[in-house]
Design a protein around this motif. Sequence first.
Motif, PDB file in Angstrom:
ATOM      1  N   PHE A 270       0.571  -0.959   0.416  1.00 41.05           N
ATOM      2  CA  PHE A 270      -0.224   0.498  -0.226  1.00 41.05           C
ATOM      3  C   PHE A 270       0.507   0.978   0.041  1.00 41.05           C
ATOM      4  O   PHE A 270       2.062   1.492   0.186  1.00 41.05           O
ATOM      5  CB  PHE A 270      -0.691  -0.009   1.318  1.00 41.05           C
ATOM      6  CG  PHE A 270      -1.929  -0.948   0.734  1.00 41.05           C
ATOM      7  CD1 PHE A 270      -3.340  -1.362   0.789  1.00 41.05           C
ATOM      8  CD2 PHE A 270      -2.056  -2.054   1.830  1.00 41.05           C
ATOM      9  CE1 PHE A 270      -4.543  -2.103   1.114  1.00 41.05           C
ATOM     10  CE2 PHE A 270      -2.368  -3.613   2.119  1.00 41.05           C
ATOM     11  CZ  PHE A 270      -3.860  -3.330   1.468  1.00 41.05           C
ATOM     12  N   ILE A 271       0.265   2.878  -0.186  1.00 40.44           N
ATOM     13  CA  ILE A 271       0.988   3.397  -0.108  1.00 40.44           C
ATOM     14  C   ILE A 271      -0.205   4.745   0.742  1.00 40.44           C
ATOM     15  O   ILE A 271      -1.529   4.282   0.837  1.00 40.44           O
ATOM     16  CB  ILE A 271       1.150   4.618  -1.266  1.00 40.44           C
ATOM     17  CG1 ILE A 271       1.997   3.737  -2.598  1.00 40.44           C
ATOM     18  CG2 ILE A 271       1.554   5.643  -1.094  1.00 40.44           C
ATOM     19  CD1 ILE A 271       3.501   3.289  -2.033  1.00 40.44           C
ATOM     20  N   VAL A 272       1.086   4.605   2.049  1.00 41.40           N
ATOM     21  CA  VAL A 272      -0.391   5.489   2.831  1.00 41.40           C
ATOM     22  C   VAL A 272      -0.114   7.446   2.766  1.00 41.40           C
ATOM     23  O   VAL A 272       0.940   7.512   2.483  1.00 41.40           O
ATOM     24  CB  VAL A 272       0.254   5.599   4.180  1.00 41.40           C
ATOM     25  CG1 VAL A 272      -0.698   6.579   5.170  1.00 41.40           C
ATOM     26  CG2 VAL A 272      -0.400   4.000   4.688  1.00 41.40           C
ATOM     27  N   THR A 273      -1.278   7.544   2.358  1.00 40.21           N
ATOM     28  CA  THR A 273      -1.249   8.801   1.855  1.00 40.21           C
ATOM     29  C   THR A 273      -2.012  10.014   2.143  1.00 40.21           C
ATOM     30  O   THR A 273      -3.003   9.817   3.339  1.00 40.21           O
ATOM     31  CB  THR A 273      -1.124   9.271   0.184  1.00 40.21           C
ATOM     32  OG1 THR A 273      -0.144  10.885   0.163  1.00 40.21           O
ATOM     33  CG2 THR A 273      -2.332   8.871   0.025  1.00 40.21           C
ATOM     34  N   ALA A 274      -2.933  11.102   2.189  1.00 36.78           N
ATOM     35  CA  ALA A 274      -3.689  11.411   1.958  1.00 36.78           C
ATOM     36  C   ALA A 274      -3.504  12.442   1.228  1.00 36.78           C
ATOM     37  O   ALA A 274      -3.437  12.645  -0.397  1.00 36.78           O
ATOM     38  CB  ALA A 274      -3.022  12.975   3.106  1.00 36.78           C
ATOM     39  N   ARG A 275      -5.471  13.414   1.009  1.00 38.27           N
ATOM     40  CA  ARG A 275      -6.227  13.669  -0.093  1.00 38.27           C
ATOM     41  C   ARG A 275      -6.858  14.214   0.308  1.00 38.27           C
ATOM     42  O   ARG A 275      -7.039  14.382   2.299  1.00 38.27           O
ATOM     43  CB  ARG A 275      -7.224  12.926  -0.741  1.00 38.27           C
ATOM     44  CG  ARG A 275      -7.663  12.137   0.087  1.00 38.27           C
ATOM     45  CD  ARG A 275      -8.778  10.809  -1.164  1.00 38.27           C
ATOM     46  NE  ARG A 275      -9.794  10.795   0.234  1.00 38.27           N
ATOM     47  CZ  ARG A 275     -10.805   9.554  -0.991  1.00 38.27           C
ATOM     48  NH1 ARG A 275     -10.489   9.040  -1.366  1.00 38.27           N
ATOM     49  NH2 ARG A 275     -11.651   9.000   0.634  1.00 38.27           N
ATOM     50  N   GLU A 276      -7.472  15.855  -0.282  1.00 36.40           N
ATOM     51  CA  GLU A 276      -7.911  16.688   0.032  1.00 36.40           C
ATOM     52  C   GLU A 276      -9.587  16.138   0.796  1.00 36.40           C
ATOM     53  O   GLU A 276     -10.038  15.106  -0.198  1.00 36.40           O
ATOM     54  CB  GLU A 276      -8.716  17.780  -0.822  1.00 36.40           C
ATOM     55  CG  GLU A 276      -9.395  18.864  -0.452  1.00 36.40           C
ATOM     56  CD  GLU A 276      -9.378  20.272  -1.563  1.00 36.40           C
ATOM     57  OE1 GLU A 276     -10.428  20.561  -1.803  1.00 36.40           O
ATOM     58  OE2 GLU A 276      -9.206  19.314  -2.790  1.00 36.40           O
ATOM     59  N   GLY A 277      -9.947  16.187   1.643  1.00 35.40           N
ATOM     60  CA  GLY A 277     -11.791  15.896   2.273  1.00 35.40           C
ATOM     61  C   GLY A 277     -10.778  15.108   3.239  1.00 35.40           C
ATOM     62  O   GLY A 277     -10.063  14.564   3.725  1.00 35.40           O
ATOM     63  N   ALA A 278     -11.852  14.424   3.763  1.00 38.08           N
ATOM     64  CA  ALA A 278     -12.169  12.646   4.660  1.00 38.08           C
ATOM     65  C   ALA A 278     -10.797  11.422   4.157  1.00 38.08           C
ATOM     66  O   ALA A 278     -10.641  11.299   2.868  1.00 38.08           O
ATOM     67  CB  ALA A 278     -13.223  12.326   5.240  1.00 38.08           C
TER      68      ALA A 278
END
Length: 302
Positions: A113-121
């Motif tokens: 997996f790649i753990v990251t962030a995105r806009e919103g929840a």
Amino acid sequence: MRKLLPGGCVLLILLATSVAAAGEREAVVRNIYLSDHPNNTASEVYVTGRVATVLHFEKACDSQGTRLLGWEGRFEQPVVGGMSVLLVPLQNLEPEDRLPLLVKLTDGTEVPFIVTAREGAGDQQVNVFTDREASLAVHAALSDALARERALREENARYRKEETSPDHALASLLVSGSTKQTPFIENQKWVLRDDGVEMVVRVYSGKAKAAVVFHITNRNSEQQWRLMEARLSSTTTGEARPFALRMDRDSIAPGASGRFAVVADRSAFKSDGGFTDLALEFFRDDGLRQGYVLLDHRLARE
């Protein structure tokens, strides 16, 4: 005397084998089907600072073989227990932050997996299915499809109620068959048959506008035909472009026919330094891309 564009200016390809995820929405609970991904492709997991994210698998996880690289100082120590992996970031990540996570199952399977962030929840729970044909995966996929359909129906109903632009009025006339009341001239026509659908496609040129009308006959003896989404984008940049859409019905019963029409203003064809051609795609409710039309910018004549 009006001149029509040559036939080479418009291209339509009917594709019944290309499945795309159309307009995935933000969600705190999400399902991942590993059989949908090419081998060795890492799925993304989205996290939010100080909010726990749980990855849940069909089989037990190996705590010794599971590791999140670079977690120190950014996450609480990952917890592996039973069929779950718990991740708790100490602070928000940026979309450019991409931490590799490798989950090893007790049967020896390794899932990247790649753990990251995105806009919103971010994700609060991610259910990971290694076999889409398994009973739990089939049930989850059905629930996903029903949720998407419900959201799209609500969205389409809102659009039909709220959108009252001149282009939507033109699309309404086209979808009702009142073409003579519009400024459009038919440029191309196709009759196509594929995957339980017979389709007549008409492309129109207009004064500073272009339009496409799809007349669809559902040849499937059991299932309704529904439009999930239509997309219009630049062929050079992929940027989404505005358009007006009207349908004469929400769904097409077996053996029945229905229409939907798309109208694009000349401004949608504009790009830096001139004009660009546009790609019109539409997807039916199971995510299958049913059609693709390439619109030459000269359709929206001056």
